[in-house]
Design an enzyme around this catalytic site. Structure first.
Site, PDB file in Angstrom:
ATOM      1  N   LYS A   9      -7.199  49.432  62.972  1.00  0.00           N
ATOM      2  CA  LYS A   9      -7.271  50.891  63.077  1.00  0.00           C
ATOM      3  C   LYS A   9      -8.651  51.139  64.164  1.00  0.00           C
ATOM      4  CE  LYS A   9      -6.046  51.342  58.558  1.00  0.00           C
ATOM      5  NZ  LYS A   9      -6.127  52.208  57.140  1.00  0.00           N
ATOM      6  N   TYR A  49       2.777  56.814  57.396  1.00  0.00           N
ATOM      7  CA  TYR A  49       2.200  57.213  56.304  1.00  0.00           C
ATOM      8  C   TYR A  49       3.105  58.262  55.526  1.00  0.00           C
ATOM      9  CZ  TYR A  49      -2.146  54.757  57.588  1.00  0.00           C
ATOM     10  OH  TYR A  49      -2.961  53.388  57.881  1.00  0.00           O
ATOM     11  N   ASN A 112     -11.174  51.792  56.822  1.00  0.00           N
ATOM     12  CA  ASN A 112     -11.221  50.425  56.078  1.00  0.00           C
ATOM     13  C   ASN A 112     -10.467  49.462  57.125  1.00  0.00           C
ATOM     14  OD1 ASN A 112      -8.426  51.369  56.092  1.00  0.00           O
ATOM     15  ND2 ASN A 112      -8.030  51.310  54.032  1.00  0.00           N
ATOM     16  N   HIS A 115      -4.960  47.899  58.418  1.00  0.00           N
ATOM     17  CA  HIS A 115      -3.868  48.090  57.610  1.00  0.00           C
ATOM     18  C   HIS A 115      -2.776  47.020  57.740  1.00  0.00           C
ATOM     19  CE1 HIS A 115      -0.220  49.902  56.096  1.00  0.00           C
ATOM     20  NE2 HIS A 115       0.415  49.584  57.020  1.00  0.00           N
ATOM     21  N   GLU A 126       8.109  49.208  58.644  1.00  0.00           N
ATOM     22  CA  GLU A 126       6.777  49.674  59.487  1.00  0.00           C
ATOM     23  C   GLU A 126       6.711  48.686  60.932  1.00  0.00           C
ATOM     24  OE1 GLU A 126       3.195  48.663  57.080  1.00  0.00           O
ATOM     25  OE2 GLU A 126       3.717  50.464  55.808  1.00  0.00           O
TER      26      GLU A 126
HETATM   27  P1  CMP Z   1      -4.012  52.060  54.545  1.00  0.00           P
HETATM   28  O1  CMP Z   1      -4.034  50.431  53.786  1.00  0.00           O
HETATM   29  O2  CMP Z   1      -3.903  52.075  55.949  1.00  0.00           O
HETATM   30  O3  CMP Z   1      -3.259  52.963  53.562  1.00  0.00           O
HETATM   31  C1  CMP Z   1      -3.368  54.357  53.559  1.00  0.00           C
HETATM   32  C2  CMP Z   1      -4.450  54.747  54.192  1.00  0.00           C
HETATM   33  O4  CMP Z   1      -5.162  55.962  53.755  1.00  0.00           O
HETATM   34  C3  CMP Z   1      -5.679  53.789  53.672  1.00  0.00           C
HETATM   35  O5  CMP Z   1      -5.392  52.600  54.168  1.00  0.00           O
HETATM   36  C4  CMP Z   1      -6.862  54.484  54.001  1.00  0.00           C
HETATM   37  O6  CMP Z   1      -7.242  54.503  55.286  1.00  0.00           O
HETATM   38  C5  CMP Z   1      -6.398  55.980  53.826  1.00  0.00           C
HETATM   39  N1  CMP Z   1      -6.613  56.305  52.216  1.00  0.00           N
HETATM   40  C6  CMP Z   1      -6.277  55.930  50.889  1.00  0.00           C
HETATM   41  N2  CMP Z   1      -6.914  56.506  50.252  1.00  0.00           N
HETATM   42  C7  CMP Z   1      -7.889  57.404  50.817  1.00  0.00           C
HETATM   43  C8  CMP Z   1      -8.700  58.343  50.226  1.00  0.00           C
HETATM   44  N3  CMP Z   1      -8.653  58.647  48.873  1.00  0.00           N
HETATM   45  N4  CMP Z   1      -9.220  59.203  50.927  1.00  0.00           N
HETATM   46  C9  CMP Z   1      -9.124  59.184  52.267  1.00  0.00           C
HETATM   47  N5  CMP Z   1      -8.374  58.013  52.905  1.00  0.00           N
HETATM   48  C10 CMP Z   1      -7.684  57.463  52.057  1.00  0.00           C
END
Ligand code: CMP
Length: 152
Positions: A9, A49, A112, A115, A126
């Site tokens: 990311k 998403y 994070n 993904h 995806e």
């Molecule tokens: P990802 O595994 O890419 O899947 C969905 C993404 O949404 C997740 O990683 C985070 O980057 C984001 N995400 C999930 N939960 C939250 C949350 N509660 N607040 C903000 N971002 C979130």
């Protein structure tokens, strides 16, 4: 053999962690069979998403994922979907176990770093969102006989 989509990311690029993240997948013995840098558009973000579009955090997630380029990778290997998810750790870096990518490098729910598809259906969906079939380059590795036994 499974295939899964991995997305490094924007925070990964901004923090110059791309090489270290790719190394972790290579060191585990996973096989990179497609890789590209691209800018996620708002439209692609909504498709990727789709299950989060109505959630309160979605506007922030879309702003984040479109804020800088990402690296999209197709990773192949035995049980690759589960293994890559296990390597990432819990969604929030604040909760992820040390030793996982997020546990070692992230202190955020949103930022994070990486993904990965959460199941076979998501992986198929995806991968086709990010890659055309002719962009996926399957090949055999000379190292395979030294990575696992022939009957595994
Ligand atoms: P990802 O595994 O890419 O899947 C969905 C993404 O949404 C997740 O990683 C985070 O980057 C984001 N995400 C999930 N939960 C939250 C949350 N509660 N607040 C903000 N971002 C979130």
């Amino acid at each position: 053999m499974e295939r899964t989509l991995v997305l490094l990311k924007p925070d990964c690029l901004q923090r110059r962690l791309v090489g270290r993240m790719i190394s972790r997948f290579e060191e585990k013995g996973l096989h990179l069979i497609a890789l590209k840098m691209l800018r996620v558009t708002p439209d692609l973000a909504k498709q990727h998403y789709a299950e989060h579009v109505e959630k309160a955090f979605y506007p922030g997630l879309e702003a984040f994922i479109t804020s800088a380029p990402v690296i999209a990778i197709v990773v192949e290997g035995l049980e690759a979907i589960r293994i890559v998810r296990d390597m990432l750790g819990a969604t929030s870096g604040l909760k992820a176990t040390p030793g996982t990518i997020r546990g070692d490098f992230s202190s955020s729910r949103q930022m994070n770093l990486v993904h990965a598809s959460d199941g076979a259906d998501a992986a198929a969906r995806e991968i086709q969102l990010y890659f055309q079939p002719d962009e996926i380059c399957s090949y055999s590795l000379a190292l395979t006989p030294w990575s696992r036994a022939a009957d595994e």
